[in-house]
Write a protein that holds these residues in place. Sequence first.
Motif, short mmCIF file in Angstrom:
data_model
loop_
_atom_site.label_atom_id
_atom_site.label_comp_id
_atom_site.label_asym_id
_atom_site.label_seq_id
_atom_site.Cartn_x
_atom_site.Cartn_y
_atom_site.Cartn_z
N THR A 1 0.81 -1.15 0.14
CA THR A 1 0.09 0.14 -0.02
C THR A 1 1.00 1.48 0.13
O THR A 1 1.88 1.36 0.44
N HIS A 2 0.03 2.40 -0.57
CA HIS A 2 0.80 3.79 -0.54
C HIS A 2 -0.10 4.69 0.69
O HIS A 2 0.43 5.53 0.70
N SER A 3 -0.94 3.90 0.99
CA SER A 3 -2.00 4.58 1.88
C SER A 3 -1.29 4.60 3.44
O SER A 3 -1.06 3.61 3.95
N LYS A 4 -1.31 5.80 3.80
CA LYS A 4 -0.84 6.04 5.23
C LYS A 4 -1.70 5.69 6.01
O LYS A 4 -1.37 4.94 7.32
N HIS A 5 -3.22 5.37 5.92
CA HIS A 5 -4.12 5.26 6.85
C HIS A 5 -4.00 3.83 6.94
O HIS A 5 -4.24 3.20 8.21
N LEU A 6 -3.99 2.91 5.74
CA LEU A 6 -4.22 1.59 5.90
C LEU A 6 -2.64 1.07 6.53
O LEU A 6 -2.87 0.09 7.49
N ALA A 7 -1.50 1.57 6.29
CA ALA A 7 -0.44 1.22 6.96
C ALA A 7 -0.51 1.60 8.55
O ALA A 7 -0.40 0.54 9.24
N GLU A 8 -1.11 2.31 9.15
CA GLU A 8 -1.21 2.94 10.42
C GLU A 8 -2.28 1.71 10.96
O GLU A 8 -2.25 1.63 12.14
N GLU A 9 -3.27 1.39 10.23
CA GLU A 9 -4.19 0.30 10.90
C GLU A 9 -3.75 -1.01 10.78
O GLU A 9 -4.35 -2.05 11.38
N ALA A 10 -2.43 -1.27 10.13
CA ALA A 10 -2.04 -2.74 10.19
C ALA A 10 -1.36 -3.08 11.45
O ALA A 10 -1.03 -2.14 12.42
N ASP A 11 -1.44 -4.28 11.79
CA ASP A 11 -0.57 -4.78 13.06
C ASP A 11 0.76 -4.68 13.04
O ASP A 11 1.66 -4.32 14.01
N GLU A 12 1.48 -4.91 11.72
CA GLU A 12 2.77 -4.63 11.27
C GLU A 12 3.07 -4.16 10.31
O GLU A 12 2.28 -4.06 9.17
N ILE A 13 4.29 -3.61 10.23
CA ILE A 13 4.83 -2.81 9.09
C ILE A 13 5.92 -3.07 8.54
O ILE A 13 6.89 -3.33 9.34
N LEU A 14 6.18 -3.49 7.23
CA LEU A 14 7.45 -3.83 6.65
C LEU A 14 7.87 -2.54 5.63
O LEU A 14 7.21 -2.31 4.65
N GLU A 15 8.75 -1.80 5.91
CA GLU A 15 9.25 -0.87 5.13
C GLU A 15 10.34 -1.22 4.25
O GLU A 15 11.37 -1.49 4.61
N ILE A 16 10.14 -1.10 2.74
CA ILE A 16 11.39 -1.21 1.87
C ILE A 16 11.86 -0.31 1.19
O ILE A 16 11.01 0.69 0.88
N LYS A 17 13.21 -0.05 1.53
CA LYS A 17 13.79 1.15 1.13
C LYS A 17 14.35 1.06 -0.14
O LYS A 17 14.83 0.03 -0.50
#
Length: 210
Positions: free
Chosen positions: A194-210
């Motif tokens: 996702t590019h959605s900040k809102h969806l990312a914030e609602e997730a339980d975990e976040i994987l950020e790829i740089k």
Amino acid sequence: MEVKNIKFGYQNKPLINDLSISFKKHKITSIIGPNGSGKSTLLMLLSRIYKASEGKIILDNKNIWDYRNKDFAKKVAVVHQKNNIQGDLDVKTIVGYGRLPYLNYHQSLSSDDYKIIEHVLQITKLKEYAHIPLINLSGGQQQRVAIARALASDAHVLLADEPTGNLDETTADEIIALLKKTAHELGKCVVVVTHSKHLAEEADEILEIK
């Protein structure tokens, strides 16, 4: 689903290098990062569209490439950003496609299959649209149909690419609520790009790829 030291690139140009991560049941993991960082590529590796050049992806203690196609389809369901489904088909027919991995050649849906389809239509709030052609539905409703089709397969893992892309805020919230229900109440492993900040914030975990 566990990713172990995978590597992948295009035309000898590395994109994903020595990545290891576990995706858990009952949780939503959002994969975020800039364009071209490898988010959708990782989703395609998880769904067996691409194959890692090194490392492996394990699902239920088995390499994903050791599953037969139909057996893998029972384990992993994918909701693509653009779902190529014939718009003249009605919602119930499309959701029923989720049961195809369980059928033999020329076999018809059973009464148990239809019970599962009815249940999925109920929990995704699509029952009233069961006999309406997909083309007549809104973008958000069409996305719900795609998720419902995935749920009908009873897969352990749901992979989704930009599931709230191009949706208004209210409709996006409805899709996020459905994804949370899928993970937290139905016990699925949900992985979203996702590019959605809102969806990312609602997730339980976040994987950020740089």
